[in-house]
Motif scaffolding. Structure first.
Motif, PDB file in Angstrom:
ATOM      1  N   GLU A 127      -4.345   5.562  -9.522  1.00 18.82           N
ATOM      2  CA  GLU A 127      -3.984   4.134  -9.582  1.00 18.82           C
ATOM      3  C   GLU A 127      -2.817   3.898 -10.540  1.00 18.82           C
ATOM      4  O   GLU A 127      -1.947   3.063 -10.285  1.00 18.82           O
ATOM      5  CB  GLU A 127      -5.228   3.311  -9.953  1.00 18.82           C
TER       6      GLU A 127
ATOM      7  N   VAL B 256       0.358   4.772  -8.658  1.00 19.27           N
ATOM      8  CA  VAL B 256       0.768   3.671  -7.767  1.00 19.27           C
ATOM      9  C   VAL B 256       1.500   2.597  -8.570  1.00 19.27           C
ATOM     10  O   VAL B 256       2.599   2.153  -8.219  1.00 19.27           O
ATOM     11  CB  VAL B 256      -0.462   3.039  -7.069  1.00 19.27           C
ATOM     12  N   HIS B 257       0.910   2.224  -9.696  1.00 22.55           N
ATOM     13  CA  HIS B 257       1.486   1.183 -10.542  1.00 22.55           C
ATOM     14  C   HIS B 257       2.853   1.622 -11.087  1.00 22.55           C
ATOM     15  O   HIS B 257       3.810   0.851 -11.125  1.00 22.55           O
ATOM     16  CB  HIS B 257       0.523   0.868 -11.686  1.00 22.55           C
TER      17      HIS B 257
ATOM     18  N   ALA C  99      -7.049   2.002  -5.590  1.00 22.90           N
ATOM     19  CA  ALA C  99      -6.469   0.687  -5.301  1.00 22.90           C
ATOM     20  C   ALA C  99      -4.968   0.840  -5.162  1.00 22.90           C
ATOM     21  O   ALA C  99      -4.301   1.361  -6.070  1.00 22.90           O
ATOM     22  CB  ALA C  99      -6.810  -0.279  -6.436  1.00 22.90           C
ATOM     23  N   GLY C 100      -4.409   0.408  -4.029  1.00 21.05           N
ATOM     24  CA  GLY C 100      -2.952   0.413  -3.869  1.00 21.05           C
ATOM     25  C   GLY C 100      -2.389   1.615  -3.152  1.00 21.05           C
ATOM     26  O   GLY C 100      -1.188   1.675  -2.917  1.00 21.05           O
ATOM     27  N   SER C 101      -3.234   2.603  -2.835  1.00 21.83           N
ATOM     28  CA  SER C 101      -2.689   3.755  -2.110  1.00 21.83           C
ATOM     29  C   SER C 101      -3.638   4.206  -1.016  1.00 21.83           C
ATOM     30  O   SER C 101      -4.831   3.913  -1.038  1.00 21.83           O
ATOM     31  CB  SER C 101      -2.433   4.932  -3.059  1.00 21.83           C
TER      32      SER C 101
ATOM     33  N   GLU D 242       5.451   1.551  -8.334  1.00 22.55           N
ATOM     34  CA  GLU D 242       5.800   0.209  -7.839  1.00 22.55           C
ATOM     35  C   GLU D 242       6.302  -0.743  -8.912  1.00 22.55           C
ATOM     36  O   GLU D 242       7.113  -1.613  -8.631  1.00 22.55           O
ATOM     37  CB  GLU D 242       4.589  -0.379  -7.102  1.00 22.55           C
ATOM     38  N   GLU D 243       5.792  -0.575 -10.143  1.00 21.84           N
ATOM     39  CA  GLU D 243       6.133  -1.541 -11.198  1.00 21.84           C
ATOM     40  C   GLU D 243       6.951  -0.918 -12.330  1.00 21.84           C
ATOM     41  O   GLU D 243       7.458  -1.625 -13.187  1.00 21.84           O
ATOM     42  CB  GLU D 243       4.846  -2.139 -11.808  1.00 21.84           C
TER      43      GLU D 243
ATOM     44  N   MET E  42       0.848  -1.207   0.000  1.00 23.43           N
ATOM     45  CA  MET E  42       0.000   0.000   0.000  1.00 23.43           C
ATOM     46  C   MET E  42       0.882   1.256   0.000  1.00 23.43           C
ATOM     47  O   MET E  42       1.635   1.493   0.943  1.00 23.43           O
ATOM     48  CB  MET E  42      -0.904  -0.031   1.250  1.00 23.43           C
TER      49      MET E  42
END
Lengths: 334, 334
Positions: free
Chosen positions: A292, A295-296, A24-26, A299-300, A1
């Protein structure tokens, strides 16, 4: 998160807090604003979030993984630089920075530190712009002739920037995303009416290769709000009215076909005039999608359409436009 | 009864014949067109009118008192000159002439021969433009900040002139009539898409004293027809939508009031946002009024807003705009 720290809880900040908190994800870990009143409002709405009026406290907080900046443009560079130096990826309100050099420095710093920069060109995540992009990429419109955008209203006068820096970042980011080519020059005209050296009306013309032309009309002094973009292509033409609740995009099977017969002077002009088609537009809130995607991206990795380089391109065009504007339409090469 | 000879029975000529034939004080005596098909159509509608395909026959006809010219712009000078030399006042389709020198020669000739020239700037006789003029002259709008006109459609491509010469004469004549000052310079941008050296899209910015700015957007490649003018004043703002059947003009009690307190940097911006008011607009056909005004002008003299001098001003602005357009936005002083 991903734990977000949001700097600035003025006009746009609350939207960032709301979206990063549920994306989603944060989630939002900390919010900073110098205005105590803004903060106490925010506290009531988000009891689980921590608040501060000290940016350094937020930026250096070990729980904060990434920082979103929604403050006046002239503060973006300093705040983003601090955040990057503290090892945190940044999400920066549009326009990215106030100068080209500031943007370049931030991009270089992020690369060195293997961090991410995303600029909040929200419109690129709207269903409307995504649909137009798809129509252009699928060659439904054919080669583009022009992009003509009007963004006018009785505006919130900004105290620090002219109307170009306030409103045109949207249109420039959209134009740059949609037109698969680079503008070569800009001619900007306009006027200011309140004796403070800031234009409240401006008209920008971007010259592209192959006679593609883009025009942007921004005005803080219009009694009516208009958010309309016309895009003319060789095969079809499109009207995007962002204030239209239902048919936000209309695609017209109208066009002009010029046939040359035996020399230049025997032009035959044919008008095609067919149906209008209004594609369904995805209604998801753009800022949710952008949160979102951020976040992606953090992280990715991967690629996004609104990274630092895209932000820099927009800043370059804003700087050139403002320069042309000051010189009453002098052509500025990009 | 002023006996009119009408030259040209193409797109606009039929409107002139119809109006001059029933206007108080005039009737149509003779019509000339080189196209036999056009003539035979006209003959059926006007059995009492004489027809010819020879302009000299019309111009030299002793029964014809005055000549109206509705032919392509590059023929205006030659035809108007012949008519004036034959002792006949002229009514000339917009734009008046194709060059400044042509217009000046005709004005001089008319003065010498004590004849009249009227240019068909039809819009100046519409109820809408008359109402706006009255609102400006009565200081209802306050001092003018800007004039912003959009005149776009999927157009009849002209073969001999660019979109500026086709569409902008309307806006320029209106702007020149409404704004009680002289533009100092023009910056024009645009593009052509059919490899024939004629622009089909153009954006004109006229710089006036006191930061008044006028912008005209003309485009033959728009899928939708737009005829909208915004006029911002210090006291009120106005939207004229010529395609709106009922509220063709809307006056908004919206505005911005900037108060300076203790130096430049403490600006207080107040937004006034009040009622909208749509004045009733006179519905009489403008061309009927202009025809009757022409009769009166020829027979009684006096002053009209669309005389040769007004036509020359518009031509000067068209020539300057086209020059700026060719030079991609070079500022041309007026």
């Amino acid at each position: 998160m991903l734990q977000m720290g949001i700097i600035g809880y003025g006009y746009w900040g609350p939207n960032l807090v709301r979206n990063f908190n549920v994306a989603a994800g944060s989630q939002v870990s900390m919010v900073c604003d110098m205005n105590k009143q803004s903060l106490s409002k925010a506290k009531k709405a988000y009891p689980q979030v921590r608040f501060t009026s000290d940016v350094n406290e937020l930026i250096n907080d070990p729980e904060v993984n990434a920082v979103a900046i929604a403050t006046p443009v002239f503060t973006h560079h300093e705040l983003a630089k601090k955040a990057l130096l503290a090892g945190k990826s940044v999400f920066v309100e549009k326009p990215f920075t106030h100068t080209v050099e500031e943007a370049e420095e931030l991009i270089e710093l992020a690369e060195k530190k293997k961090l991410k920069i995303m600029v909040d060109h929200t419109f690129l995540y709207t269903g409307a712009v995504r649909k137009i992009k798809q129509l252009i990429d699928d060659n439904v419109l054919g080669s583009i002739y022009y992009f003509d955008s009007v963004r006018v209203n009785l505006g919130l006068f900004q105290h620090d920037v002219n109307v170009v820096w306030d409103l045109a970042p949207h249109d420039i980011a959209i134009m740059d995303y949609l037109i698969n080519d680079k503008p070569q020059a800009v001619v900007a005209t306009g006027s200011g009416h309140f004796d403070r050296g800031l234009e409240d009306i401006a008209y920008l013309t971007f010259y592209y290769p192959n006679n593609i032309i883009a025009h942007i009309n921004v005005n803080w002094l219009s009694p009516v709000k208009v958010r309309t973009t016309l895009i003319g292509g060789q095969k079809k033409m499109l009207v995007w009215n962002d204030l239209e609740p239902d048919e936000i995009i209309k695609v017209y099977d109208k066009g002009v076909k010029v046939t040359t017969t035996e020399g230049k002077y025997n032009l035959l002009v044919n008008y095609r005039s067919g149906d209008m088609w209004a594609p369904r537009i995805q209604a998801t809130e753009a800022l949710r999608l952008i949160a979102e995607e951020f976040v992606h991206y953090v992280e990715e990795g991967g690629k996004v359409v609104n990274d630092g380089a895209a932000g820099l391109k927009v800043v370059k065009m804003l700087v050139a436009s403002s320069k042309s504007l000051k010189n009453k339409g002098e052509m500025i090469y990009l």
